[in-house]
Design a protein around this motif. Structure first.
Motif, PDB file in Angstrom:
ATOM      1  N   UNK A  59       0.961  -1.123  -0.116  1.00 20.29           N
ATOM      2  CA  UNK A  59       0.057   0.035   0.008  1.00 20.29           C
ATOM      3  C   UNK A  59       0.901   1.299   0.140  1.00 20.29           C
ATOM      4  N   UNK A  60       1.486   1.669  -1.096  1.00 23.36           N
ATOM      5  CA  UNK A  60       2.122   2.761  -1.177  1.00 23.36           C
ATOM      6  C   UNK A  60       1.206   4.082  -0.699  1.00 23.36           C
ATOM      7  N   UNK A  61       1.517   4.896  -0.078  1.00 20.67           N
ATOM      8  CA  UNK A  61       0.985   6.045   0.418  1.00 20.67           C
ATOM      9  C   UNK A  61       1.397   7.420  -0.256  1.00 20.67           C
TER      10      UNK A  61
ATOM     11  N   UNK B 197       2.929   1.279   3.244  1.00 22.12           N
ATOM     12  CA  UNK B 197       2.202   0.661   4.203  1.00 22.12           C
ATOM     13  C   UNK B 197       1.992  -0.776   3.718  1.00 22.12           C
ATOM     14  N   UNK B 198       1.948  -1.710   4.581  1.00 20.63           N
ATOM     15  CA  UNK B 198       1.693  -3.035   4.388  1.00 20.63           C
ATOM     16  C   UNK B 198       0.434  -3.498   5.196  1.00 20.63           C
TER      17      UNK B 198
ATOM     18  N   UNK C 285      11.406 -10.359   2.746  1.00 18.05           N
ATOM     19  CA  UNK C 285      10.874 -10.079   1.381  1.00 18.05           C
ATOM     20  C   UNK C 285      11.466  -9.896   0.146  1.00 18.05           C
ATOM     21  N   UNK C 286      10.842 -10.237  -1.005  1.00 14.83           N
ATOM     22  CA  UNK C 286      11.686  -9.866  -2.424  1.00 14.83           C
ATOM     23  C   UNK C 286      12.165  -8.411  -2.337  1.00 14.83           C
ATOM     24  N   UNK C 287      12.976  -8.540  -3.454  1.00 14.69           N
ATOM     25  CA  UNK C 287      13.715  -7.261  -3.674  1.00 14.69           C
ATOM     26  C   UNK C 287      12.536  -6.089  -3.930  1.00 14.69           C
ATOM     27  N   UNK C 288      12.650  -4.831  -3.604  1.00 13.54           N
ATOM     28  CA  UNK C 288      11.543  -4.040  -3.671  1.00 13.54           C
ATOM     29  C   UNK C 288      12.221  -2.717  -4.200  1.00 13.54           C
ATOM     30  N   UNK C 289      11.423  -1.968  -5.220  1.00 12.81           N
ATOM     31  CA  UNK C 289      11.493  -0.851  -5.810  1.00 12.81           C
ATOM     32  C   UNK C 289      10.254  -0.059  -5.752  1.00 12.81           C
ATOM     33  N   UNK C 290      10.347   1.287  -5.092  1.00 10.50           N
ATOM     34  CA  UNK C 290       9.209   1.848  -4.757  1.00 10.50           C
ATOM     35  C   UNK C 290       8.552   2.434  -5.926  1.00 10.50           C
ATOM     36  N   UNK C 291       7.084   2.171  -5.843  1.00 10.28           N
ATOM     37  CA  UNK C 291       6.142   2.511  -7.017  1.00 10.28           C
ATOM     38  C   UNK C 291       4.959   3.467  -6.293  1.00 10.28           C
TER      39      UNK C 291
ATOM     40  N   UNK D  44       4.983  -7.557  -4.701  1.00 13.70           N
ATOM     41  CA  UNK D  44       4.405  -6.377  -4.480  1.00 13.70           C
ATOM     42  C   UNK D  44       3.541  -5.807  -5.634  1.00 13.70           C
ATOM     43  N   UNK D  45       2.234  -6.047  -5.598  1.00 13.91           N
ATOM     44  CA  UNK D  45       1.183  -5.845  -6.361  1.00 13.91           C
ATOM     45  C   UNK D  45       0.186  -4.787  -5.670  1.00 13.91           C
ATOM     46  N   UNK D  46       0.015  -3.772  -6.539  1.00 15.86           N
ATOM     47  CA  UNK D  46      -0.476  -2.392  -5.856  1.00 15.86           C
ATOM     48  C   UNK D  46      -2.025  -2.275  -6.339  1.00 15.86           C
ATOM     49  N   UNK D  47      -2.778  -2.345  -5.533  1.00 15.85           N
ATOM     50  CA  UNK D  47      -4.250  -1.802  -5.903  1.00 15.85           C
ATOM     51  C   UNK D  47      -4.360  -0.442  -6.379  1.00 15.85           C
ATOM     52  N   UNK D  48      -5.387  -0.319  -7.333  1.00 16.08           N
ATOM     53  CA  UNK D  48      -5.323   1.012  -7.723  1.00 16.08           C
ATOM     54  C   UNK D  48      -5.955   1.051  -9.251  1.00 16.08           C
ATOM     55  N   UNK D  49      -5.971   2.132  -9.751  1.00 24.08           N
ATOM     56  CA  UNK D  49      -6.428   2.560 -11.314  1.00 24.08           C
ATOM     57  C   UNK D  49      -5.241   2.346 -12.261  1.00 24.08           C
ATOM     58  N   UNK D  50      -5.442   1.545 -13.274  1.00 21.47           N
ATOM     59  CA  UNK D  50      -4.457   1.137 -14.310  1.00 21.47           C
ATOM     60  C   UNK D  50      -4.883   1.560 -15.634  1.00 21.47           C
TER      61      UNK D  50
END
Length: 450
Positions: free
Chosen positions: A50-52, A58-59, A131-137, A397-403
């Motif tokens: 949950x990127x804010x 957030x997770x 957790x797996x490697x992470x890049x912030x989106x 790191x799957x992110x909910x939202x508008x795609x």
């Protein structure tokens, strides 16, 4: 004088003996605690990402029997960049834990997270998951301006002009019928304290709505499954019966071009009819297997057929060869379908397809299974469309939202991060605005300036 000297000598002797006793019998020292052992676990954790913002992630983690999550560490190499303690989730305190990690992320840098947990039956041991490697989106394309929020909303509908919104609420175990003027965001309540039933609301005009009946509606033992549909004028507060439908299994479409479609249980459950909401004329359409789609605002869809609003003719929906449900066709001929997959972990996840001219152009990736929600009205422009997507709990790191989806390449791009356990409905009314409904709240969705 001699007595005084003896007294002093006696006191000195007592002090000397006391000190000697202390030196020979010192107090025992506190033993050193056992060292803490750190154990790295290889299991995969399931969570929502949950990127804010650019500087907060957030997770929400699924709880695990035996372990209690304590702290999460943001790492780069061997360096700890940030850490945070777990709390209970605001949405599901029994099954979920939440954590918020602040850090000014570099979108080009790769990080990783360590989750520290304890098992209280094994003291002096800390268990860690990596957790797996992470890049912030993070992406934010829209803002949400609240219009109204209700206590226990039951049903709602937009007037044909899209200037008004009728809402049935069940606050305090009593129905009230409210009308929101979307132009100035004012609200009036015309019926309260269960003066009328609000199980169903359909807006016939800016000042009329369809509902299911009055509290004193007589029961007809000869037709126990029949429920009357009434049209109410909010100015006169007089209602008239315009038709009936099955109270047990009935479906009632939205009003399109002044008509609505319902099913009755006489002579069969799938007996369909069209009702002219202005004149009250009822036209039998015969038996069409399945029910009308209640949430389609643009076209009548019953089973595998379109029903044209002007002449009530039936036209078959194009087949795809897939076990799928038709959702929508835009003005350019792009067709959207949905496949509801077998239940997994108590949920039925969904898969979306896009076709044109019988050719499949897009299909949801297996890694993106979750829930897909199309906007009420949209069109594919330059080969692209947007939709709202939520994911099931996962290990990445799957992110909910508008795609945004490019049908030419199949590439999906996050344009607005949006996490919530509640369904998001988006109604695009063109120059009247884009209105969203989530749980019991309505908002205007407005595009942010680049």
């Amino acid at each position: 004088m001699r007595l005084h000297i003896y007294r002093i000598l006696g006191i000195a002797t007592i002090l000397a003996l006391a000190l000697s006793s202390c030196e020979e019998d010192p107090s025992p020292l506190t033993p050193n605690p056992d060292p803490i052992e750190y154990v790295r676990l290889q299991d995969e954790l399931t969570f929502h990402t949950i990127p804010k913002s650019d500087s907060v992630i957030n997770f929400q983690f699924d709880r695990i029997d035996r372990f209690q999550f304590k702290t999460i560490f943001l790492m780069s190499g061997e360096d700890t960049l940030s850490q945070a303690d777990f709390t209970t989730s605001d949405f599901n305190t029994q099954e979920k834990l939440a954590v918020s990690v602040p850090y000014k992320f570099d979108t080009e840098e790769e990080y990783y997270f360590l989750v520290e947990a304890v098992d209280y039956s094994i003291p002096n041991t800390r268990f860690t998951y990596q957790l797996p490697p992470y890049k912030h989106i993070f992406a934010e394309a829209f803002s949400f301006r609240p219009i109204a929020e209700f206590d226990r909303m039951v049903d709602y509908d937009f007037s044909p002009s899209r200037d008004f919104l009728f809402v049935s609420d069940f606050s305090g175990n009593e129905f009230s019928i409210n009308r929101i003027d979307l132009r100035n965001q004012s609200m009036d309540t015309f019926f309260s304290k269960s003066e009328i039933y609000g199980n169903l609301i359909r807006a016939a005009s800016d000042h009329e709505f369809i509902f299911t009946g009055l509290p004193n509606e007589p029961y007809d033992p000869a037709h126990p499954d029949r429920s009357f549909l009434r049209k109410m004028d909010i100015h006169s507060k007089i209602s008239t019966i315009i038709g009936d439908y099955s109270s047990s299994y009935g479906r009632v479409s939205r009003i399109i071009d002044g008509k609505m479609i319902v099913n009755t249980s006489e002579p069969t459950l799938y007996s369909q009819k069209a009702i002219d909401v202005k004149s009250g004329e009822n036209v039998n359409l015969g038996e069409i297997q399945n029910f009308v789609r209640e949430d389609n605002f643009e076209r009548f869809i019953v089973g595998d057929y379109y029903i044209e609003s002007n002449d009530l003719s039936l036209n078959p929906i194009p087949e795809t060869g897939e076990e799928s449900i038709f959702l929508y066709e835009d003005e350019n001929g792009f067709e959207f379908y949905l496949d509801i997959l077998p239940r997994e972990d108590a949920f039925s996840y969904r898969k979306m397809f896009v076709y044109k001219g019988g050719q499949k152009l897009f299909e949801t990736k297996p890694s993106d299974l979750g829930y897909v929600h199309l906007f009420l009205k949209f069109k594919v422009s330059n080969g692209k469309f947007i939709y709202h997507k939520t994911h099931k709990s996962n290990h990445s790191y799957l992110i909910d939202g508008i795609y945004s989806v490019d049908l030419n390449t199949g590439e999906e791009t996050l344009i607005h991060a949006d996490f919530s356990p509640y369904y998001l409905a988006v109604y695009d009314f063109g120059d009247k605005g884009v209105i969203t409904q989530r749980r019991w709240e309505f908002s205007f969705m407005e595009k942010l300036e680049p």
